[in-house]
Scaffold this motif. Structure first.
Motif, PDB file in Angstrom:
ATOM      1  N   ALA A  81      37.441  37.789  41.867  1.00  0.00           N
ATOM      2  CA  ALA A  81      38.021  38.425  43.055  1.00  0.00           C
ATOM      3  C   ALA A  81      38.169  39.916  42.822  1.00  0.00           C
ATOM      4  O   ALA A  81      38.285  40.374  41.681  1.00  0.00           O
ATOM      5  CB  ALA A  81      39.375  37.811  43.371  1.00  0.00           C
ATOM      6  N   HIS A  82      38.153  40.681  43.921  1.00  0.00           N
ATOM      7  CA  HIS A  82      38.224  42.142  43.826  1.00  0.00           C
ATOM      8  C   HIS A  82      39.059  42.719  44.960  1.00  0.00           C
ATOM      9  O   HIS A  82      39.027  42.219  46.080  1.00  0.00           O
ATOM     10  CB  HIS A  82      36.806  42.733  43.900  1.00  0.00           C
ATOM     11  CG  HIS A  82      35.896  42.222  42.850  1.00  0.00           C
ATOM     12  ND1 HIS A  82      35.760  42.820  41.619  1.00  0.00           N
ATOM     13  CD2 HIS A  82      35.083  41.131  42.828  1.00  0.00           C
ATOM     14  CE1 HIS A  82      34.887  42.147  40.893  1.00  0.00           C
ATOM     15  NE2 HIS A  82      34.463  41.099  41.602  1.00  0.00           N
TER      16      HIS A  82
ATOM     17  N   LEU B 242      42.190  41.533  49.076  1.00  0.00           N
ATOM     18  CA  LEU B 242      41.708  40.806  47.906  1.00  0.00           C
ATOM     19  C   LEU B 242      40.665  39.785  48.366  1.00  0.00           C
ATOM     20  O   LEU B 242      40.984  38.834  49.073  1.00  0.00           O
ATOM     21  CB  LEU B 242      42.878  40.111  47.201  1.00  0.00           C
ATOM     22  CG  LEU B 242      42.602  39.467  45.857  1.00  0.00           C
ATOM     23  CD1 LEU B 242      41.898  40.415  44.895  1.00  0.00           C
ATOM     24  CD2 LEU B 242      43.887  38.942  45.228  1.00  0.00           C
ATOM     25  N   LEU B 243      39.414  40.060  47.965  1.00  0.00           N
ATOM     26  CA  LEU B 243      38.294  39.225  48.402  1.00  0.00           C
ATOM     27  C   LEU B 243      37.610  38.631  47.188  1.00  0.00           C
ATOM     28  O   LEU B 243      37.681  39.171  46.088  1.00  0.00           O
ATOM     29  CB  LEU B 243      37.280  40.079  49.167  1.00  0.00           C
ATOM     30  CG  LEU B 243      37.810  40.741  50.432  1.00  0.00           C
ATOM     31  CD1 LEU B 243      36.757  41.685  51.013  1.00  0.00           C
ATOM     32  CD2 LEU B 243      38.228  39.697  51.451  1.00  0.00           C
ATOM     33  N   LEU B 244      36.911  37.528  47.399  1.00  0.00           N
ATOM     34  CA  LEU B 244      36.195  36.963  46.258  1.00  0.00           C
ATOM     35  C   LEU B 244      34.815  36.501  46.632  1.00  0.00           C
ATOM     36  O   LEU B 244      34.493  36.283  47.801  1.00  0.00           O
ATOM     37  CB  LEU B 244      36.996  35.836  45.617  1.00  0.00           C
ATOM     38  CG  LEU B 244      37.676  34.787  46.476  1.00  0.00           C
ATOM     39  CD1 LEU B 244      36.656  33.781  46.955  1.00  0.00           C
ATOM     40  CD2 LEU B 244      38.726  34.077  45.648  1.00  0.00           C
TER      41      LEU B 244
ATOM     42  N   LEU C  68      43.905  36.479  36.129  1.00  0.00           N
ATOM     43  CA  LEU C  68      43.647  35.403  37.083  1.00  0.00           C
ATOM     44  C   LEU C  68      42.683  35.871  38.172  1.00  0.00           C
ATOM     45  O   LEU C  68      41.746  35.162  38.549  1.00  0.00           O
ATOM     46  CB  LEU C  68      44.958  34.983  37.748  1.00  0.00           C
ATOM     47  CG  LEU C  68      45.594  33.659  37.340  1.00  0.00           C
ATOM     48  CD1 LEU C  68      46.851  33.417  38.149  1.00  0.00           C
ATOM     49  CD2 LEU C  68      44.615  32.508  37.520  1.00  0.00           C
ATOM     50  N   VAL C  69      42.960  37.074  38.674  1.00  0.00           N
ATOM     51  CA  VAL C  69      42.122  37.627  39.739  1.00  0.00           C
ATOM     52  C   VAL C  69      40.674  37.737  39.267  1.00  0.00           C
ATOM     53  O   VAL C  69      39.737  37.348  39.973  1.00  0.00           O
ATOM     54  CB  VAL C  69      42.670  39.005  40.182  1.00  0.00           C
ATOM     55  CG1 VAL C  69      41.646  39.748  41.022  1.00  0.00           C
ATOM     56  CG2 VAL C  69      43.976  38.840  40.961  1.00  0.00           C
TER      57      VAL C  69
ATOM     58  N   LYS D 174      28.517  34.624  48.462  1.00  0.00           N
ATOM     59  CA  LYS D 174      28.903  35.531  49.549  1.00  0.00           C
ATOM     60  C   LYS D 174      30.376  35.932  49.425  1.00  0.00           C
ATOM     61  O   LYS D 174      31.181  35.204  48.852  1.00  0.00           O
ATOM     62  CB  LYS D 174      28.683  34.825  50.895  1.00  0.00           C
ATOM     63  CG  LYS D 174      27.240  34.442  51.176  1.00  0.00           C
ATOM     64  CD  LYS D 174      26.459  35.594  51.787  1.00  0.00           C
ATOM     65  CE  LYS D 174      25.000  35.243  51.970  1.00  0.00           C
ATOM     66  NZ  LYS D 174      24.800  34.086  52.860  1.00  0.00           N
ATOM     67  N   TRP D 175      30.699  37.072  50.012  1.00  0.00           N
ATOM     68  CA  TRP D 175      32.087  37.508  50.048  1.00  0.00           C
ATOM     69  C   TRP D 175      32.901  36.619  50.986  1.00  0.00           C
ATOM     70  O   TRP D 175      32.426  36.220  52.054  1.00  0.00           O
ATOM     71  CB  TRP D 175      32.196  38.954  50.532  1.00  0.00           C
ATOM     72  CG  TRP D 175      31.806  39.960  49.496  1.00  0.00           C
ATOM     73  CD1 TRP D 175      30.627  40.645  49.435  1.00  0.00           C
ATOM     74  CD2 TRP D 175      32.594  40.392  48.376  1.00  0.00           C
ATOM     75  NE1 TRP D 175      30.625  41.479  48.346  1.00  0.00           N
ATOM     76  CE2 TRP D 175      31.817  41.351  47.674  1.00  0.00           C
ATOM     77  CE3 TRP D 175      33.858  40.067  47.894  1.00  0.00           C
ATOM     78  CZ2 TRP D 175      32.276  41.984  46.530  1.00  0.00           C
ATOM     79  CZ3 TRP D 175      34.315  40.701  46.760  1.00  0.00           C
ATOM     80  CH2 TRP D 175      33.529  41.651  46.081  1.00  0.00           C
ATOM     81  N   SER D 176      34.135  36.377  50.573  1.00  0.00           N
ATOM     82  CA  SER D 176      34.941  35.401  51.302  1.00  0.00           C
ATOM     83  C   SER D 176      36.422  35.670  51.082  1.00  0.00           C
ATOM     84  O   SER D 176      36.820  36.324  50.113  1.00  0.00           O
ATOM     85  CB  SER D 176      34.591  34.008  50.767  1.00  0.00           C
ATOM     86  OG  SER D 176      35.590  33.079  51.058  1.00  0.00           O
TER      87      SER D 176
END
Lengths: 228, 228
Positions: free
Chosen positions: A115-116, A29-31, A109-110, A41-43
């Motif tokens: 977030a993905h 799970l990244l956001l 929430l996600v 940026k992805w984090s």
DNA sequence: CCAAAAGTGTTATTAATACACCCATGC
DNA sequence: GCATGGGTGTATTAATAACACTTTTGG
């Protein structure tokens, strides 16, 4: 009045490596970061430690903020403390990894956090040292999943033996022999076979099982160990 | 101007679990704390993180201060961040463990710090959460020593097979079969047999060996793994 | 009736374990 | 010559790996 005056003080972050699993494979799970530096940026999901909470509490709070979940399997990976790791400021980060069942997470929430769920094999470049964290988390997950019954946290409460095997295959990234796998897991006697069958993925239907904590403790107390 | 204003800041410590080994067994380097709080109590060697150094650097500095040694095998164990862990003030501690050969350490420095090598089995009550750190460090040491060639750091450059076996026995806290042990370690082909013999512990004398990094890399690159 | 996943044992290979005697030397 | 630690091989057992067919059922 503090005892340790005169020493430098630091911001402390917690960053969460959140593993999930579904039919497609092992996911993270990244956001997309919503603030500077590195906005867009992805984090990994992160947050700052507060005065009144432990590191473990902070990690649990950050995870709950994103997923809505409490009492999740979490484990501290390590602290990351290189001087230039965060270009914004000197920050020491404690990285935690979590294992959750994707379907349990709060989709609204996600999405709100932008977030993905990303397939592990397709994880993009992440900010700072987050890729390094992710790589170490996978290493740790593989080792621990092979020797302790933590993989079940990636599955729903009730699962078929095929689902269980697919989960381990996704974690270890190699195929397992069906008969040997079933022999091994059933011989350990930590699963409870239910009456119900899952009819979603086959016409015949497959028996559902669940992990039984008590049986696991019995296994341990008779000197055996869990192992895939 | 920092990007992350408004968040709490903390003192960060590093604490070192320093393992050593000699004929008597596995030992820890412990010291009597020279300042409040808990002055006079047994403690791990520690120090505070400085603005300009990484966590790893801080741990190496603290270790060198006590032992005079550089380029020591060190590994971060985990960060310890419970709210009340240090009654003096809120301190987050990154625990590191180190493996050294006792004879290499600077005895004068060690004495100056009022530090002592204590048999692992006889480790006393330590301040704060240091006993918990020590227990986790041993667990980690056992796991890693069984699968990676880190145990050699506890021995002098040149050692006999019996010394090597005693070291592993001390780490794992159980006896190993001499013939099986020698078979295993020699079959991996990571040791270099020297011409010299050690005559200190037997009249006949025992061949000295040393660990060969290159041979180890060859082992790994052909897909094998180190294991005791 | 057939496609698709579920379920089930045996054999071969490999790794781990148990075990006992001779060797070399300094005293 | 004897006490001390050094050095060596084989047989048994346990764990792992390889492998193929029958069953069930919805469409």
């Amino acid at each position: 009045m503090t005892h340790y005056s005169g020493y430098d003080r630091f911001n402390i972050a917690v960053d969460c490596i959140i593993f999930g699993f579904d039919n497609e494979g092992l996911k993270l799970l990244l956001l997309k970061r919503s603030f500077e530096p590195a906005k867009g940026k992805w984090s990994l999901m992160g947050g700052f430690l507060k005065e009144e909470e432990s590191l473990d509490d902070a990690a649990a709070r950050v995870l709950e903020n994103l997923t809505g979940l409490q009492n999740v399997y979490m484990e501290q990976l390590a602290a990351f403390g290189d001087v230039g790791r965060d270009p914004g400021d000197r920050v020491i980060s404690a990285a935690y990894f979590a294992l959750i069942n994707i379907d349990d997470s709060d989709r609204a929430l996600v999405e709100k956090h932008n977030a993905h769920w990303v397939l592990f094999k397709e994880v993009p470049d992440l900010i700072f040292d987050h890729n390094a964290m992710v790589i170490r988390a996978l290493k740790r997950l593989r080792r621990k999943a092979a020797t302790e019954p933590i993989g079940f946290n990636l599955l729903p409460e009730k699962f078929t033996l095929t689902q269980l095997q697919r989960m381990y295959e996704a974690v270890f990234q190699h195929e397992l022999d069906k008969r040997n796998f079933r022999k091994k897991i059933l011989q350990m006697n930590v699963l409870e076979k239910l009456e119900e069958k899952d009819k979603e993925s086959s016409k015949r239907g497959a028996y559902l099982y669940c992990f039984n904590e008590q049986k696991y403790h019995d296994l341990i107390s008779e000197g055996s160990t869990f192992g895939i």
